[in-house]
Design an enzyme around this catalytic site. Structure first.
Site, mmCIF file in Angstrom:
data_model
loop_
_atom_site.group_PDB
_atom_site.id
_atom_site.type_symbol
_atom_site.label_atom_id
_atom_site.label_comp_id
_atom_site.label_asym_id
_atom_site.label_seq_id
_atom_site.Cartn_x
_atom_site.Cartn_y
_atom_site.Cartn_z
ATOM 1 N NE ARG A 335 -4.210 -1.835 1.900
ATOM 2 C CZ ARG A 335 -4.525 -2.990 2.531
ATOM 3 N NH1 ARG A 335 -3.422 -3.401 3.149
ATOM 4 N NH2 ARG A 335 -5.502 -3.773 2.043
ATOM 5 C CE LYS A 357 0.529 13.113 -15.498
ATOM 6 N NZ LYS A 357 0.172 13.694 -16.902
ATOM 7 C CE LYS A 440 6.514 16.315 -15.499
ATOM 8 N NZ LYS A 440 6.792 15.085 -16.283
ATOM 9 C CD GLU A 450 -3.039 15.732 -17.392
ATOM 10 O OE1 GLU A 450 -3.595 15.283 -18.159
ATOM 11 O OE2 GLU A 450 -1.832 15.132 -16.860
ATOM 12 C CG ASN A 461 -0.011 14.951 -21.493
ATOM 13 O OD1 ASN A 461 0.693 14.209 -21.346
ATOM 14 N ND2 ASN A 461 -0.926 15.573 -20.607
ATOM 15 C CG HIS A 464 3.148 13.814 -24.671
ATOM 16 N ND1 HIS A 464 3.957 14.938 -24.879
ATOM 17 C CD2 HIS A 464 3.994 12.808 -24.046
ATOM 18 C CE1 HIS A 464 5.308 14.733 -24.316
ATOM 19 N NE2 HIS A 464 5.239 13.458 -23.658
ATOM 20 C CG HIS A 468 1.119 8.984 -25.735
ATOM 21 N ND1 HIS A 468 0.516 9.314 -24.455
ATOM 22 C CD2 HIS A 468 2.526 9.101 -25.174
ATOM 23 C CE1 HIS A 468 1.315 9.521 -23.569
ATOM 24 N NE2 HIS A 468 2.757 9.428 -23.980
ATOM 25 C CG HIS A 482 8.069 8.829 -24.916
ATOM 26 N ND1 HIS A 482 6.620 8.733 -25.124
ATOM 27 C CD2 HIS A 482 8.275 9.977 -24.067
ATOM 28 C CE1 HIS A 482 6.235 9.885 -24.337
ATOM 29 N NE2 HIS A 482 7.220 10.557 -23.954
#
Length: 584
Positions: A335, A357, A440, A450, A461, A464, A468, A482
């Site tokens: 957890r 993230k 950032k 977000e 993004n 992105h 993606h 990427h």
């Protein structure tokens, strides 16, 4: 050099919280300091730490003379403050009371003008004292001696309380085992031998002149705030740097096979020096394919089978794939475990290691399963970027260019100096990492999850949505990195912005030209394969940024002026993709 006391009016130990006493003037007749340029090390206090017999007082006095600073012995100050010898303080009040008073005396001394401070052998082993030294801006120097050297130096001190009726070797071995891991947290370490004190003093001055503190950027998230450290040599010093934020000196390291061969031995040595045990070092195959449920389960089972508990931290050593995978494992194991990021690629240093993230991929798309789980510290060692293959370095630069378009001034730097960064210039790379992290960290602090309706973290993004989709179509097997997908996405986002009338018609050309000049793909045609416009559209509709099935884009008005929108007609996107060479 002056030996002064700043506690001369403190009559008793209980009065340690009295106001600081300024240093008295030099005695009448004292020699005036020579009018030489001050040594850079004299700009802040220097705290000498080490074992009994390390020479803290001897070296400290010589160092103070050379730097033109006062010299103070902390033990002498403590005795003056308490009006008692240290042995009696221990006898009357016990060690916890002594350490508390010692910390307050040291903190008060360091609150004044720069000085050279020799501490007692146990002072730096107290976590609060180490924190007070760091918070003061002083630099700690560990005078590290071998056991044989210490034994020779303490000979004849058997009457001292520490050695009374005891075997000096046993005493020193026990203290070295207990204290060396905390001494290792000193930013400067000088190995001492039986050389003359003047030689050791010179080497201390050389080490201080060569030392560079890493740049530090805060990510302000209340009680989950953390720092990003940027500089060279941080992997080797990782143990000392992460120790203050660990719940216990136990970690699981997660890395990939390529990074392990290059950097795991250095990290292992750095952790060992600070007394940090690696419960398990888990390696995964390199590449985006490792962000899968299979690897996720394998990492969790390996960590828990090795004995990881809730006081064990997870250390990610690698690029964005490793950071995302390790961070997600840390988020859910037992957890939630403490998480440390040590990014080793440019892409990870400027982007994915900051912000919390974490996640893995599905066949439907990237990062569709994951969690927000902030690290406790990010160590961006720019020195390791020199080991990256050129393609990986270029791919990471795409995220720098993205940040440039978001910030504005950084885009001007990219156009002027970005080629130097892609060529591996250390100063250019350090600037790219610092400025990207600065942007950032501010965005994440303002919109961590977000959740902003417009703008906020979603702006990160940029490029992105397209990127993606291209990655997913290529299958995460290494065909398209990427950063390469992001670079093409930036070109497409700029082109879409111009077609919709949001930015000048010349901006897409600037973006595409710059990316291509540094060796990145910037148009779909640069990728050397066919794509289906309909397949890419389907991917974009399933992107995690989509709302109610509607594609969501980050578009540009100009560098430094970007915005989020769902108000883009699918036909406009489809037409752009077909014009870029996509089939049906």
């Amino acid at each position: 050099m002056r030996i002064v006391s700043r506690n001369t009016v403190l009559p008793a130990w209980p009065l340690l919280d009295a106001s600081p006493i300024p240093a008295p003037p030099a005695p009448f007749g004292a020699e005036a300091a020579p009018h030489a340029p001050p040594h850079p090390a004299a700009a802040r206090s220097i705290v000498l730490v080490g074992m009994p017999g390390a020479g803290k007082s001897s070296i400290g006095r010589r160092l103070a003379t050379k730097l033109g600073l006062p010299f103070i012995d902390a033990d002498t100050e403590i005795e003056a403050a308490a009006g008692l010898p240290i042995t009696e303080i221990f006898t009357r009040y016990g060690e916890p009371h002594f350490r508390d008073g010692e910390r307050r005396v040291i903190a008060r001394l360091l609150a004044g003008p720069p000085l050279v401070l020799a501490t007692g052998g146990g002072a730096f082993s107290d976590a609060r004292t180490r924190a007070a030294v760091a918070a003061s801006g002083a630099v700690a120097v560990w005078l590290r001696c071998s056991l044989p050297t210490l034994l020779r130096r303490v000979a004849g001190r058997e009457h001292r309380p520490l050695f009374l009726n005891k075997d000096p070797r046993e005493v020193l071995e026990r203290l070295m085992t207990a204290r060396h891991p905390t001494f290792a947290e000193a930013p400067v370490i000088v190995d001492c031998t039986d050389e003359p004190p003047e030689t050791t003093t010179r080497r201390v001055m050389e080490a201080l002149a060569a030392h560079r503190d890493p740049s530090r950027l805060p990510v302000r998230l209340g009680d989950r705030a953390y720092d990003i450290l940027v500089g060279e040599g941080l992997v080797a010093r990782a143990g000392a740097l992460i120790a203050p934020v660990l719940p216990a000196r136990r970690v699981v390291v997660i890395t990939d096979e390529n990074v392990a061969a290059l950097h795991l031995p250095t990290l292992t040595a750095g952790l060992a020096e600070a007394g940090i045990t690696i419960v398990s070092a888990i390696t995964v195959p390199p590449g985006e394919a490792s962000k899968s449920f299979a690897q996720f389960q394998s990492v969790l089972e390996a960590a828990l089978a090795a004995g990881a508990d809730r006081r064990t931290a997870v250390v990610a050593l690698g690029g964005g794939v490793v950071g995302d995978l390790a961070g997600f494992a840390a988020a859910v194991a037992l957890r939630g475990l403490t998480f440390i990021q040590i990014p080793t690629t440019l892409l990870a240093q400027v982007d994915s290691s900051v912000g919390g993230k974490t996640g893995i991929n599905l066949s439907l798309g990237k990062n569709l399963v994951g969690a927000f789980h902030q690290p406790r510290l990010v160590l961006a060692d720019t020195g390791v970027l020199g080991t990256l293959p050129p393609r990986e370095l270029r791919a990471g630069y795409a995220e720098v260019a993205k940040h440039g378009l978001l910030q504005g001034e950084l885009w001007n730097w990219c156009e002027a100096e970005g080629a130097r960064a892609v060529a591996g210039d250390p100063a250019a790379l350090a600037h790219a990492v610092m400025e990207s992290c600065r942007l950032k960290s501010a965005v994440v602090a303002a919109d961590e999850r977000e959740e902003s309706e417009e703008g906020g973290r979603a702006l990160l993004n940029l490029g992105h949505t397209f990127g993606h989709a291209l990655e997913a179509e290529c299958g995460y097997g290494g065909e398209l990195l990427h950063g390469e997908g992001v670079a093409v996405g930036l070109g497409l986002a700029a082109a879409l912005s111009a077609r919709l009338g949001h930015c000048s018609q010349e901006l897409p050309g600037r973006v595409i030209s710059h990316l291509q000049e540094v060796g990145l793909p910037a148009r779909i045609g640069d990728l050397g394969r066919k794509f289906s416009a309909e397949a890419l559209m389907g991917r974009m509709r399933k992107d995690k940024k989509a709302r109610e099935g509607a594609m969501r884009f980050i578009l540009l008005r100009a560098p430094g002026d970007c915005f989020t929108t769902s108000d883009v007609a699918p036909l406009a996107v489809q037409t752009l993709l077909r014009d870029e060479g996509c089939g049906e």
